[in-house]
Write a protein that holds these residues in place. Structure first.
Motif, short mmCIF file in Angstrom:
data_model
loop_
_atom_site.label_atom_id
_atom_site.label_comp_id
_atom_site.label_asym_id
_atom_site.label_seq_id
_atom_site.Cartn_x
_atom_site.Cartn_y
_atom_site.Cartn_z
N SER A 67 0.82 -1.21 0.00
CA SER A 67 0.00 0.00 0.00
C SER A 67 0.86 1.26 0.00
N LEU A 68 0.21 2.35 -0.38
CA LEU A 68 0.81 3.68 -0.36
C LEU A 68 -0.18 4.61 0.34
N THR A 69 0.29 5.35 1.35
CA THR A 69 -0.57 6.27 2.10
C THR A 69 -0.24 7.71 1.71
N LEU A 70 -1.30 8.51 1.51
CA LEU A 70 -1.14 9.90 1.07
C LEU A 70 -1.95 10.83 1.94
N ASP A 71 -1.42 12.04 2.12
CA ASP A 71 -2.13 13.11 2.82
C ASP A 71 -2.44 14.23 1.85
N ARG A 72 -3.40 15.06 2.24
CA ARG A 72 -3.75 16.24 1.44
C ARG A 72 -2.54 17.17 1.30
N ASN A 73 -2.35 17.72 0.11
CA ASN A 73 -1.38 18.79 -0.10
C ASN A 73 -2.07 20.11 0.19
N GLU A 74 -1.79 20.68 1.34
CA GLU A 74 -2.47 21.89 1.79
C GLU A 74 -2.18 23.10 0.90
N ASP A 75 -1.07 23.05 0.16
CA ASP A 75 -0.68 24.20 -0.67
C ASP A 75 -0.79 23.88 -2.16
N TYR A 76 -1.77 23.07 -2.51
CA TYR A 76 -1.91 22.66 -3.91
C TYR A 76 -2.23 23.86 -4.80
N TRP A 77 -1.50 23.99 -5.88
CA TRP A 77 -1.67 25.11 -6.80
C TRP A 77 -3.04 25.12 -7.47
N GLY A 78 -3.68 23.95 -7.55
CA GLY A 78 -4.94 23.84 -8.26
C GLY A 78 -6.16 24.11 -7.41
N GLY A 79 -5.99 24.54 -6.15
CA GLY A 79 -7.13 24.88 -5.31
C GLY A 79 -7.34 23.89 -4.18
N GLN A 80 -8.50 23.99 -3.54
CA GLN A 80 -8.79 23.18 -2.36
C GLN A 80 -8.83 21.69 -2.69
N VAL A 81 -8.21 20.89 -1.84
CA VAL A 81 -8.25 19.43 -1.94
C VAL A 81 -9.28 18.94 -0.94
N LYS A 82 -10.26 18.19 -1.41
CA LYS A 82 -11.45 17.90 -0.58
C LYS A 82 -11.33 16.66 0.29
N LEU A 83 -10.32 15.86 0.09
CA LEU A 83 -10.08 14.70 0.96
C LEU A 83 -8.90 14.99 1.87
N ALA A 84 -8.95 14.46 3.10
CA ALA A 84 -7.81 14.59 4.01
C ALA A 84 -6.66 13.70 3.57
N GLY A 85 -6.98 12.64 2.84
CA GLY A 85 -5.94 11.73 2.38
C GLY A 85 -6.54 10.46 1.84
N ALA A 86 -5.68 9.50 1.55
CA ALA A 86 -6.14 8.24 0.95
C ALA A 86 -5.08 7.17 1.13
N GLU A 87 -5.53 5.94 0.94
CA GLU A 87 -4.62 4.79 0.93
C GLU A 87 -4.84 4.05 -0.39
N ILE A 88 -3.77 3.83 -1.13
CA ILE A 88 -3.83 3.03 -2.34
C ILE A 88 -3.35 1.63 -1.97
N ARG A 89 -4.22 0.63 -2.14
CA ARG A 89 -3.84 -0.75 -1.84
C ARG A 89 -3.55 -1.50 -3.13
N PHE A 90 -2.53 -2.30 -3.10
CA PHE A 90 -2.13 -3.08 -4.28
C PHE A 90 -2.65 -4.50 -4.12
N ILE A 91 -3.76 -4.79 -4.77
CA ILE A 91 -4.44 -6.07 -4.61
C ILE A 91 -4.59 -6.72 -5.98
N THR A 92 -3.81 -7.76 -6.22
CA THR A 92 -3.82 -8.39 -7.54
C THR A 92 -5.05 -9.26 -7.77
N ASP A 93 -5.68 -9.73 -6.70
CA ASP A 93 -6.82 -10.62 -6.85
C ASP A 93 -8.10 -9.82 -7.11
N GLY A 94 -8.71 -10.03 -8.28
CA GLY A 94 -9.89 -9.27 -8.66
C GLY A 94 -11.08 -9.53 -7.76
N ALA A 95 -11.26 -10.76 -7.32
CA ALA A 95 -12.38 -11.09 -6.44
C ALA A 95 -12.27 -10.33 -5.12
#
Length: 515
Positions: free
Chosen positions: A205-233
């Motif tokens: 997995s990869l864990t991410l936090d909001r970029n408070e100074d994003y050039w493109g404006g407000q980021v609406k999530l506090a963060g996210a986790e990307i999980r690497f799951i090869t099994d489709g089921a």
């Protein structure tokens, strides 16, 4: 002359928007509740990075879909064209030179300013890689340099109308200079995107936090986790239980349960992706075109699409989908002909002296069943086959070196750049860097080289079709079925737009309603 994209270059991709009712922008259901800016989400992705975080590798796709990595230009799926991103505009300064104006006021997540020198350093890192990116290599880009603090010049060895497309490739994403100071690339805190990676569990997995100074404006999530799951089921189950908010690449076997769940929205879109039986043209018996044609004649593609894919795919007519503007005119899906297959095997002088092996990539859950169908079809014409199931990362070195018979995989034709020139060059030219088929044909290479220099889209598409006809006539592979991109999201997810090209998932506007 300044422009965002010539209309002739965008014409074909606009046509792709008509591939289905969802087009390239299937959206999640809207929630009547306000977004909760303290919410975090989980995204189940179907593979993990295999080369640390090297930008020239497929790890760049993980960084891009995670909302970390950004590029100078971006392919906009709703408009069907390349639009400004970290570059605000560009112009063709000469036949071999393109100038990109870098967006001012952007900062990397480590606080340093985005400027031309940083862009050049990041792009140079990709150009100098031992195995360069297919979309951005010395074959297609001869150099990059800073003209001033906010202008980058990209030079090509031959005239190329598709440079803005190449700069939209995730492999050309820009990281700050600090990302390249160690032995391996370090994206942590060094992106420009709405989310910054803060920790990882390798291969998990990869864990991410909001970029408070994003050039493109407000980021609406506090963060996210990307999980690497090869099994489709597992991916399908987790979005249904609520363990995941987004699950990418849902197998057709999981659709019925998800579509009956009121808390889940299934998103579908036609995609430039074809499930393919790759055959090693450089290894006996596949080095004989009659043998390859025999394999094709032995397979019942219509039955395969109806059974394993449960009608969610159609039998392929060749390397392109019939709805694409560069499709082979009049092409039809091959029909099973057992007697013809047996005659072709005899013509090839084939004797079953060993079982041939099919490797089924486990990231695509349905491939195990597809392999079994192919095994039965080939057995009926006297070709014994055994099946191995492996993760793609484990088998890729053997595929590239030619140490295999057949492999079931799928390739998105627009994944390198949003034009098939990347796919046709990398996958089938004699010097192609992703030529799993180990195919080499001078006439084919000539067609592709001519297309790469052709600015007029209609003429370029004709050349693509002619190149595709050579691949089909030589039975280089068996293109099995044209697939849909199928993702699933929780209904309380807001602002999510499906991207069949699998480049963008977490965006600044992605949000989740309060519980």
């Amino acid at each position: 002359m300044r422009f965002s994209l010539p209309s002739s270059v965008s014409l074909g991709l606009v046509a792709l928007l008509s591939l289905s009712g969802c087009g390239f922008s299937g959206a999640a259901g809207k929630s009547s509740q306000a977004a909760d800016l303290d919410q975090r989400i989980v995204v189940d992705n179907f593979r993990a990075p295999v080369a640390d975080w090297a930008l020239e590798s497929d790890a760049a796709y993980i960084l891009s879909l995670s909302g970390c990595l950004e590029t100078l230009t971006r392919y906009d799926e709703s408009q069907g064209k390349v639009v400004p991103f970290l570059a605000t505009e560009w112009k063709q300064a000469s036949a071999l030179e393109w100038d990109f104006k870098i967006r001012e006021g952007v900062k990397f997540q480590d606080g340093t300013a985005l400027d031309a020198a940083a862009v050049v350093g990041s792009l140079q890192n990709v150009l100098d890689a031992e195995v360069p990116a297919r979309a951005f290599s010395r074959k297609v880009v001869s150099g990059v340099k800073a003209l001033d603090n906010h202008t980058v010049r990209v030079t090509t060895p031959t005239e190329s109308p598709l440079v803005p497309y190449r700069l939209a490739s995730v492999n050309t994403g820009v990281l700050s200079p600090a990302a390249f100071k160690g032995e391996t690339v370090d994206p942590f805190g060094h992106c420009t995107g709405p989310f910054k990676p803060v920790s990882e569990k390798p291969k998990q997995s990869l864990t991410l936090d909001r970029n408070e100074d994003y050039w493109g404006g407000q980021v609406k999530l506090a963060g996210a986790e990307i999980r690497f799951i090869t099994d489709g089921a597992t991916r399908a189950a987790q979005v249904q239980t609520g363990e995941a908010d987004v699950s990418l690449s849902i197998p057709v076997s999981g659709l019925a349960a998800l579509e009956s769940d009121s808390n889940v929205k299934v998103l579908k879109a036609d995609s430039p992706r074809t499930a393919t039986l790759y055959m090693n043209n450089g290894r006996a018996p596949f080095d004989d075109v009659d043998f390859r044609k025999a394999v094709r004649s032995a397979l019942d593609l219509d039955a395969l699409a109806a059974s394993v894919y449960e009608g969610a795919a159609i039998a392929a007519t060749g390397p392109f989908a019939p709805s694409e503007p560069w499709a082979i005119e009049g092409a039809e899906a091959p029909k099973q002909d057992v007697e013809a297959a047996k005659k072709l095997l005899a013509s090839a002088g084939y004797t079953a002296d060993r079982p041939l092996e099919i490797v089924a990539i486990v990231e695509r859950a349905e491939f195990a069943d597809v392999a079994t169908v192919i095994q039965d079809n080939l057995k009926a014409v006297g070709v014994p086959v055994k099946i191995q199931t492996k993760e793609y990362a484990a088998v890729e070195p053997d595929l590239l070196s030619g140490n295999y018979d057949m492999v079931l995989s799928q390739r998105n034709r627009l994944i390198d750049i949003a034009d098939p020139i990347g796919f046709l060059t990398a996958d089938y030219t004699c010097d192609g860097t992703y030529n799993l088929s180990h195919f080499c044909n001078a006439d084919y290479d000539k067609k592709v080289a001519q297309a790469a220099k052709t600015a007029d889209s209609e003429e370029r598409y004709k050349l693509y079709a002619e190149a595709g006809r050579i691949l089909q006539d030589q039975a280089v592979n068996v293109w099995l079925v044209n697939e849909q991109a199928i993702d699933a999201v929780r209904t309380d997810l807001q602002g999510h737009v499906q991207d069949p090209l699998a480049r963008y998932v977490l965006r600044a506007d992605t949000a989740k309603s309060g519980s």
